[in-house]
Structures are given as C-alpha cells and as structure tokens.
Design a protein around this motif. Structure first.
Motif, PDB file in Angstrom:
ATOM      1  N   THR A   3       0.825  -1.205   0.000  1.00  6.79           N
ATOM      2  CA  THR A   3       0.000   0.000   0.000  1.00  6.79           C
ATOM      3  C   THR A   3       0.860   1.256   0.000  1.00  6.79           C
ATOM      4  O   THR A   3       0.559   2.236  -0.698  1.00  6.79           O
ATOM      5  CB  THR A   3      -0.935   0.010   1.223  1.00  6.79           C
ATOM      6  N   ARG A   6      -7.347 -12.514  -0.996  1.00  7.54           N
ATOM      7  CA  ARG A   6      -8.682 -11.973  -0.804  1.00  7.54           C
ATOM      8  C   ARG A   6      -9.499 -12.809   0.184  1.00  7.54           C
ATOM      9  O   ARG A   6     -10.201 -12.271   1.035  1.00  7.54           O
ATOM     10  CB  ARG A   6      -9.404 -11.877  -2.151  1.00  7.54           C
ATOM     11  N   VAL A  63      -8.147 -12.078   3.742  1.00 11.83           N
ATOM     12  CA  VAL A  63      -8.543 -10.766   4.255  1.00 11.83           C
ATOM     13  C   VAL A  63     -10.027 -10.737   4.578  1.00 11.83           C
ATOM     14  O   VAL A  63     -10.446 -10.174   5.600  1.00 11.83           O
ATOM     15  CB  VAL A  63      -8.179  -9.663   3.240  1.00 11.83           C
ATOM     16  N   GLU A  64     -10.850 -11.353   3.735  1.00  5.84           N
ATOM     17  CA  GLU A  64     -12.296 -11.351   3.976  1.00  5.84           C
ATOM     18  C   GLU A  64     -12.672 -12.103   5.238  1.00  5.84           C
ATOM     19  O   GLU A  64     -13.689 -11.797   5.871  1.00  5.84           O
ATOM     20  CB  GLU A  64     -13.011 -11.965   2.769  1.00  5.84           C
ATOM     21  N   MET A  90      -9.534  -6.735   7.002  1.00  8.90           N
ATOM     22  CA  MET A  90     -10.497  -6.187   6.047  1.00  8.90           C
ATOM     23  C   MET A  90     -10.614  -4.676   6.203  1.00  8.90           C
ATOM     24  O   MET A  90     -10.620  -3.932   5.212  1.00  8.90           O
ATOM     25  CB  MET A  90     -11.857  -6.856   6.261  1.00  8.90           C
ATOM     26  N   ARG A  91     -10.694  -4.209   7.447  1.00 10.88           N
ATOM     27  CA  ARG A  91     -10.808  -2.764   7.682  1.00 10.88           C
ATOM     28  C   ARG A  91      -9.572  -2.021   7.199  1.00 10.88           C
ATOM     29  O   ARG A  91      -9.673  -0.934   6.624  1.00 10.88           O
ATOM     30  CB  ARG A  91     -11.018  -2.490   9.177  1.00 10.88           C
ATOM     31  N   HIS A  98      -7.186  -3.016   4.909  1.00 10.90           N
ATOM     32  CA  HIS A  98      -6.663  -3.202   3.550  1.00 10.90           C
ATOM     33  C   HIS A  98      -7.721  -3.320   2.460  1.00 10.90           C
ATOM     34  O   HIS A  98      -7.371  -3.487   1.294  1.00 10.90           O
ATOM     35  CB  HIS A  98      -5.762  -4.441   3.516  1.00 10.90           C
ATOM     36  N   ARG A  99      -8.996  -3.211   2.829  1.00 13.93           N
ATOM     37  CA  ARG A  99     -10.051  -3.376   1.829  1.00 13.93           C
ATOM     38  C   ARG A  99      -9.929  -2.351   0.702  1.00 13.93           C
ATOM     39  O   ARG A  99     -10.072  -2.690  -0.476  1.00 13.93           O
ATOM     40  CB  ARG A  99     -11.423  -3.240   2.512  1.00 13.93           C
ATOM     41  N   GLU A 100      -9.642  -1.097   1.056  1.00 17.85           N
ATOM     42  CA  GLU A 100      -9.605  -0.034   0.050  1.00 17.85           C
ATOM     43  C   GLU A 100      -8.504  -0.276  -0.982  1.00 17.85           C
ATOM     44  O   GLU A 100      -8.724  -0.134  -2.191  1.00 17.85           O
ATOM     45  CB  GLU A 100      -9.395   1.312   0.739  1.00 17.85           C
ATOM     46  N   LEU A 110      -6.941  -3.211  -1.676  1.00 23.40           N
ATOM     47  CA  LEU A 110      -7.194  -4.444  -2.424  1.00 23.40           C
ATOM     48  C   LEU A 110      -8.219  -4.234  -3.532  1.00 23.40           C
ATOM     49  O   LEU A 110      -8.168  -4.895  -4.568  1.00 23.40           O
ATOM     50  CB  LEU A 110      -7.676  -5.541  -1.468  1.00 23.40           C
ATOM     51  N   ALA A 111      -9.132  -3.294  -3.311  1.00 28.56           N
ATOM     52  CA  ALA A 111     -10.146  -3.021  -4.329  1.00 28.56           C
ATOM     53  C   ALA A 111      -9.535  -2.438  -5.595  1.00 28.56           C
ATOM     54  O   ALA A 111     -10.134  -2.515  -6.674  1.00 28.56           O
ATOM     55  CB  ALA A 111     -11.197  -2.064  -3.772  1.00 28.56           C
TER      56      ALA A 111
END
Length: 472
Positions: A347, A363, A366-367, A373-374, A376-378, A380-381
């Motif tokens: 990141t 994925r 992380v899910e 998830m909180r 690295h979600r942004e 990973l998207a």
C-alpha cells in the motif's frame, strides 16, 4: 580497464594503482602575481581498491604544463562537461556507481547518485536523476523514483543526456509494471526498444528483465522464457553479476508460471552468487508448487537474513509465500502477521503486481479477518482481481476449427471447470477445497474426472492441455 573487482573477492587493504577514468581533463588555473597564467591541465584519477570500494576522485597535473593532454586525441563523447572540480568528482563517482549497480551495490549507488545530483549544475543535474530514478524503481522505492523522473524531465534539457533519458524511461516502465499498469509499461518498453541499443549492459539487461516480467504478469510466461533464453545465449563471457543472474532467476519464475517447477529448481542449482536472495525465494516457490512445504520453508529461511536489503517487490512475494505455508501448517497468527506486513508495504508504494500471484488466497484471507479487512479493503479493491483476466495466465488459442464454448460442457462439468481454473492458479488440493467449500476427497474425485477427460495423468499436464483447449 575493468571497473569491477573479481566477484566475491575477500576484502583487502591493499590498493590497486590509481586508474584514469575516461573523460576530458580539467583545466586548473594557476595564478602568478597579479596576472593569471594560461591554465594547466590535469588528469582526473580515482583509486579502485581490491575490496571494490574507491577513493575520492582527484585531479593531478598532466605532463606538459599548458598543453591539453588530450589535444591529439579525438573525443568520442561529450558526456562529461564539468564546470568545477566538485562536479567532476561527482560525475566520476557516478560512472563508477552506475557500473556497480550490476554487482548489487544498489543502496550505495543511490547514495552516490543522490550526492551527485545535489552537487551538479542545473544543466547537468538530469544526468544523475535518470539513473537515480532507475535504481530506486528497481529497489521498489516507487514514489521517490517517480519524483526524480519528474524532476529529470522538467529540468534543463541536456543535449548529451541520452543515456540518462533512457534510464528515466526505464524507471517509468518499472513503476508502471509494479503498480500493475501493464499497458503503460508496454508503451514505455516499446519506446525504449531502439533507445537501449548501443548503451551499457545495465540499460539493456534491465530492459529485457522488465519485458520478461511484464510477459509473466499478463499471462504469457512462455514468451518470457523464450526471451530470457535468447538473452542468456547472447550474453558475453564476462563474469556474472547481479543483473545477469537475475535473468536466470526470472527465467525460473517464468518456468514456474508455465507449470514446470522442477526445471526451475534445476535452473537455480547451484545458487547464483550475486542474486542469492532472489534465487532462494524463487526456489522456495518452486518447492511449494510441487507440494514440498517443509523444503520450501527451509529454503526461504536461508534468505531471511538478507531479505531486508532485497527489492520491495521480492520482500512482499516472500512474505506472502511464507504466510500461505504458515496457514497450511496451522499457524494462523504467523500467517496474519506476514499478510498484514505485505499489504502495508504494498500500500505504501502502490505496489500491486507483487500481490497477484497469491491474489485469490489473499482476498479470501482478508475477507475472513475483520481487522485485515478494515485496514486493507480499500487498497485491495484497486488491485487486479481474479476476474480481471490479468492475474492468471492467458489461455492459449484453441485448436483451429474447435469452439472452446462447445467443448466446455461436453468435456467438463461446471464443478470440474472450477477446479481446473483454481488448479491453473497453482492452488493446492486443500486450497481448492476451501475455495469451493467441499472436502479434499471431493476435490480429488473431480481431479480424477478432469484427468480422464483430458487424457492426462498429472496436474501440470491437465493445466497445459486445458489452456490449449481454452478451458482455463
């Protein structure tokens, strides 16, 4: 005159005689009384030691008080046009540093180039910034490399800075590759095809490595293998160095992506001397691919000591590889720590390509973890997904006259097609079972059905034949 010490030579206090570095001699004004006499000329000299280090460049008077020592020699280049002794010193060190980038002294090279840029005039500063950005891009310092490329391109246009401009373009291509902007990386490479010809080995080798890594990333590892095999065959007989050994390592990476991990391991035996960390990580990946998790961890542990000095992309790939194996060994905390570390590092530099090999597993991991998830979600998207057509190898063109869409239902069931897709992404039986929410025995049953329908006996052959038919 060679600027490199013999590979792996033990450090020594003994020094070689000072060696003259090619370049114009420097006029040194000599004052006598109130008048200034015609300048005397001096040779720019630098002392190269047996351990590979060098002393401060210095200027000494040339024979013949006032005559230019190169008066009868037609200059071959105007690349060095120093305006001061300080700038000449930095330019000499830059040429030595650029030569040493092939021998893995990348941190030292960046430091020398940075000091040279600080000491240079606006007219010659770009000569330092292009190579500096190139080194930083190779190391994974993408933001810094991007800034130096912008400075090099927005500054004074140096008519003799063709080599520096090529370095800056290569830096841009590496940045685009690592950020998974593959069309931009290809555009830069196409621009550089003619530029790098005739320049030094650093430019040419970096260019071919980037081309090969791009081919692997877009799902054409066979093209990378051919490209690198041709490069190794055309390489000079001189002693190996970091960049030339990287050709072997990336060729092994291409073989793994093609489903030939055993050939990759053979290629990396014995371990290259200068690209040890890169070779160890790739050997660990090959072992893990054939199911030898214990052997893979043993190989990877040997690379840990020097991993901090390796390029960031390699560090991220190594951490994710170890994380997957830690999960398989039921060490979830270790797997979580390494996954978080890899994602934080990626990141920070916007580095996406290094995540692609383990994209599907990453994925899912992380899910399943709300904290990850909180955080690295942004990011990973923004990474290429499993349905992007980029992260997995591109299918080979189907046999002429055969419609793959007609073959699919007649050959494989829907579940078998899903298993084959996951198999092509180098997932293990356990990972396929977890992804499809079935037992490992069910996966094995589907594998037997796939083998029978495709007429093969091994997973590698199933994937290769499946790609030929456009099934994965």
């Amino acid at each position: 005159m060679s600027l490199h010490p013999p590979a792996r030579q033990a450090p020594s206090r003994q020094t070689h005689p000072p060696a003259c570095i090619a370049g114009p001699a420097v006029p040194r004004p000599r004052a006598t009384g109130h008048e200034q006499a015609p300048p005397t000329w001096g040779w720019a000299l630098v002392e190269i030691r047996a351990d590979g280090t060098w002393g401060e460049p210095r200027v000494i008077p040339a024979p013949g008080a006032a005559e230019h020592p190169l008066a009868d020699v037609r200059p071959t280049s105007q690349a060095l046009v120093p305006s001061s002794i300080t700038e000449l010193s930095e330019l000499l060190k830059t040429h030595l540093a650029a030569a040493r980038v092939k021998d893995a002294g990348r941190g030292e090279v960046a430091s020398v180039l940075s000091r040279g840029a600080d000491a240079a005039t606006p007219e010659t500063r770009s000569r330092f910034l292009g190579p500096l950005a190139h080194v930083e891009a190779l190391q994974g310092d993408l933001r810094r490399a991007e800034r130096h490329v912008e400075q090099a391109q927005s500054g004074h246009v140096d008519p003799h800075g063709a080599s520096s401009r090529a370095h800056a373009l290569l830096a841009q291509a590496w940045i685009a590759l690592e950020r998974a902007d593959f069309p931009a990386a290809r555009r830069h490479l196409d621009t550089l095809d003619d530029v790098v010809r005739g320049h030094d080995a650093w430019l040419a080798t970096s260019h071919v490595l980037l081309d090969a890594k791009l081919s692997i990333a877009v799902g054409a590892p066979e093209a990378a293998t051919r490209l690198l095999a041709a490069r190794e065959g055309a390489a000079p007989a001189a002693g190996s160095n970091w960049l030339s050994e990287l050709v072997t390592v990336v060729r092994a990476e291409a073989l793994i992506a093609s489903g030939e991990p055993h050939r990759a391991m053979a290629l990396l035996t014995p371990v290259p001397q200068h690209a040890v960390v890169e070779a160890m990580v790739m050997a660990a990946l090959a072992r893990r691919t054939i199911g030898d998790v214990r052997g893979a961890l043993a190989v990877l542990s040997r690379a840990v000591t020097d991993l901090d000095h390796a390029p960031l992309a390699l560090q991220i790939e190594a951490w994710l590889l170890e994380a997957r194996m830690a999960e398989e060994q039921r060490r979830p905390e270790r797997a979580r720590l390494l996954t978080d570390r890899a994602l934080r590092s990626a990141t920070g530099e916007g580095m996406r390509r290094a995540l692609m090999r383990d994209g599907a597993w990453l994925r899912r991991t992380v899910e399943r973890d709300p904290a990850l998830m909180r955080k690295h979600r942004e990011f990973l998207a923004t990474c290429p997904g499993d349905d992007s057509g980029i992260a997995r190898p591109a299918p080979v063109a189907p046999t002429p006259g055969v419609d793959a869409d007609q073959l699919r239902p007649s050959l494989l069931t829907e579940r078998e097609s899903q298993v084959l897709e996951l198999l092509a992404q180098m997932n293990s039986t356990e990972e396929i079972a977890a992804a499809l929410f079935v037992s490992t025995n069910t996966v094995k049953t589907h594998l037997k059905g796939i083998f029978g329908k495709l007429g093969v006996n091994r997973r590698v052959d199933a994937v290769r034949h499946g790609r030929t038919l456009g099934l994965c």
